[in-house]
Write an enzyme that holds these catalytic residues in place. Sequence first.
Site, mmCIF file in Angstrom:
data_model
loop_
_atom_site.group_PDB
_atom_site.id
_atom_site.type_symbol
_atom_site.label_atom_id
_atom_site.label_comp_id
_atom_site.label_asym_id
_atom_site.label_seq_id
_atom_site.Cartn_x
_atom_site.Cartn_y
_atom_site.Cartn_z
ATOM 1 N N ASN A 1 -12.406 6.212 3.386
ATOM 2 C CA ASN A 1 -11.622 7.209 2.501
ATOM 3 C C ASN A 1 -11.892 7.255 1.542
ATOM 4 O OD1 ASN A 1 -9.016 7.666 1.136
ATOM 5 N ND2 ASN A 1 -8.406 5.514 0.655
ATOM 6 N N TRP A 2 -12.426 8.703 0.897
ATOM 7 C CA TRP A 2 -12.808 9.357 0.173
ATOM 8 C C TRP A 2 -11.615 9.494 -0.705
ATOM 9 C CZ3 TRP A 2 -16.788 13.953 2.157
ATOM 10 C CH2 TRP A 2 -17.497 13.704 2.027
ATOM 11 N N LYS A 3 -10.156 9.636 -0.454
ATOM 12 C CA LYS A 3 -9.034 9.436 -1.611
ATOM 13 C C LYS A 3 -9.470 11.428 -2.358
ATOM 14 C CE LYS A 3 -9.622 4.731 -2.050
ATOM 15 N NZ LYS A 3 -8.571 4.049 -3.356
ATOM 16 N N HIS B 1 -0.491 4.087 2.098
ATOM 17 C CA HIS B 1 -1.683 3.655 1.649
ATOM 18 C C HIS B 1 -0.596 3.448 0.016
ATOM 19 C CE1 HIS B 1 -4.902 3.042 -1.548
ATOM 20 N NE2 HIS B 1 -5.972 2.987 -0.112
ATOM 21 N N GLU C 1 -1.436 3.803 -2.718
ATOM 22 C CA GLU C 1 -1.292 5.089 -4.031
ATOM 23 C C GLU C 1 -0.826 5.587 -3.884
ATOM 24 O OE1 GLU C 1 -5.745 5.909 -3.256
ATOM 25 O OE2 GLU C 1 -6.014 3.724 -4.403
ATOM 26 N N GLU D 1 -4.721 -4.101 2.606
ATOM 27 C CA GLU D 1 -5.281 -3.692 1.268
ATOM 28 C C GLU D 1 -4.007 -3.887 -0.009
ATOM 29 O OE1 GLU D 1 -7.779 0.187 1.935
ATOM 30 O OE2 GLU D 1 -5.986 0.618 0.871
ATOM 31 N N GLY E 1 -9.983 -0.680 -5.690
ATOM 32 C CA GLY E 1 -11.075 -0.082 -6.844
ATOM 33 C C GLY E 1 -11.063 -0.927 -7.944
ATOM 34 N N SER F 1 -12.018 -2.771 -2.161
ATOM 35 C CA SER F 1 -13.949 -3.545 -3.101
ATOM 36 C C SER F 1 -14.263 -4.093 -1.795
ATOM 37 C CB SER F 1 -13.148 -4.335 -4.271
ATOM 38 O OG SER F 1 -12.608 -4.069 -5.597
ATOM 39 N N GLY G 1 -13.096 2.383 0.333
ATOM 40 C CA GLY G 1 -12.789 3.969 -0.701
ATOM 41 C C GLY G 1 -14.373 4.213 -1.310
ATOM 42 N N GLY G 2 -13.977 3.614 -2.199
ATOM 43 C CA GLY G 2 -15.637 4.084 -3.713
ATOM 44 C C GLY G 2 -16.663 4.155 -2.384
HETATM 45 P P1 PGA Z 1 -11.773 0.820 -2.320
HETATM 46 O O1 PGA Z 1 -10.569 0.925 -2.233
HETATM 47 O O2 PGA Z 1 -12.714 0.364 -1.127
HETATM 48 O O3 PGA Z 1 -12.301 1.692 -3.659
HETATM 49 O O4 PGA Z 1 -10.918 -0.363 -3.455
HETATM 50 C C1 PGA Z 1 -9.751 1.069 -0.944
HETATM 51 C C2 PGA Z 1 -8.670 1.596 -0.561
HETATM 52 O O5 PGA Z 1 -8.319 2.482 -0.883
HETATM 53 O O6 PGA Z 1 -8.405 2.236 1.322
#
Ligand code: PGA
Length: 259
Positions: A11-13, A97, A99, A167, A173, A212, A233-234
């Site tokens: 997930n590149w956000k 998600h 977010e 999640e 993150g 994470s 994500g990251g």
């Molecule tokens: P993260 O994000 O791996 O950077 O913690 C995961 C996500 O929000 O899908």
Amino acid sequence: MKQSVKMIVGNWKMNGLAEHLAEAVALRDALTTGPSGVRVGLCPPATLVARMASVLDGSRVEIGGQDCHAQASGAFTGSVSAPMLVDAGARLVILGHSERRAGCGETDSVVAAKVRAAVVTGLEPILCVGETLAEHQAGEAVAVVTRQIEGSLPDIPAGTALAVAYEPVWAIGSGLTPTADQIAEVHAAIRAALSGRLGEAAAAVPILYGGSVNPGNAADLLAIDGVDGALVGGAALKAADFLAIIHAAGRGVAADAQG
Ligand code: PGA
């Protein structure tokens, strides 16, 4: 039932410009030689879906969106619909998600409408659930994810392609992750909630862990009972890190097949 394939989705956000398509190219090239037993997806921002789909055309990497509108078209300035994602080359879509639940006010019923729209269009939703830090500390993780599954999973035809991602909001993150026992407990609760909704078809739904995940902890996280993959994500922004996670998944699948 232990699933014999792991699903690893990046997930590149809100990250990624045309120049970063080089990471997708590196991923594509590295994955021609394995590992087997791993399904790989990448969800760039909407602006890159079509270009990434063309760069990855013919490769094993599936492209996804990070959200879609519940309507197919109309006066919804700034939104992207499920048919638009399909038209751009997507097969997957992340929905619900945290977010978007927290930052864009998406309730369970809004998410359910989006899941329905995705399914009708032929996109495979990756439905995200997870508790906040306060809910975690109050011991409410199982209750929260059960409620979220019940509220944000609409009735769907048997056999519909669907994945769920657990999640924990506080793990995203942050570099923090729940214990293996906590993850196993929540994944079992999600499986039970899915069975309540989908019956036997629930067994085919991969339940990913997200929050994470990195090259250093992926093998351990993916080995936890009930973890069928990861939403990353990251660590999905750089091909080298994402590949390390994909290879950790591949080693786990190979070890399961032997033992
Ligand atoms: P993260 O994000 O791996 O950077 O913690 C995961 C996500 O929000 O899908």
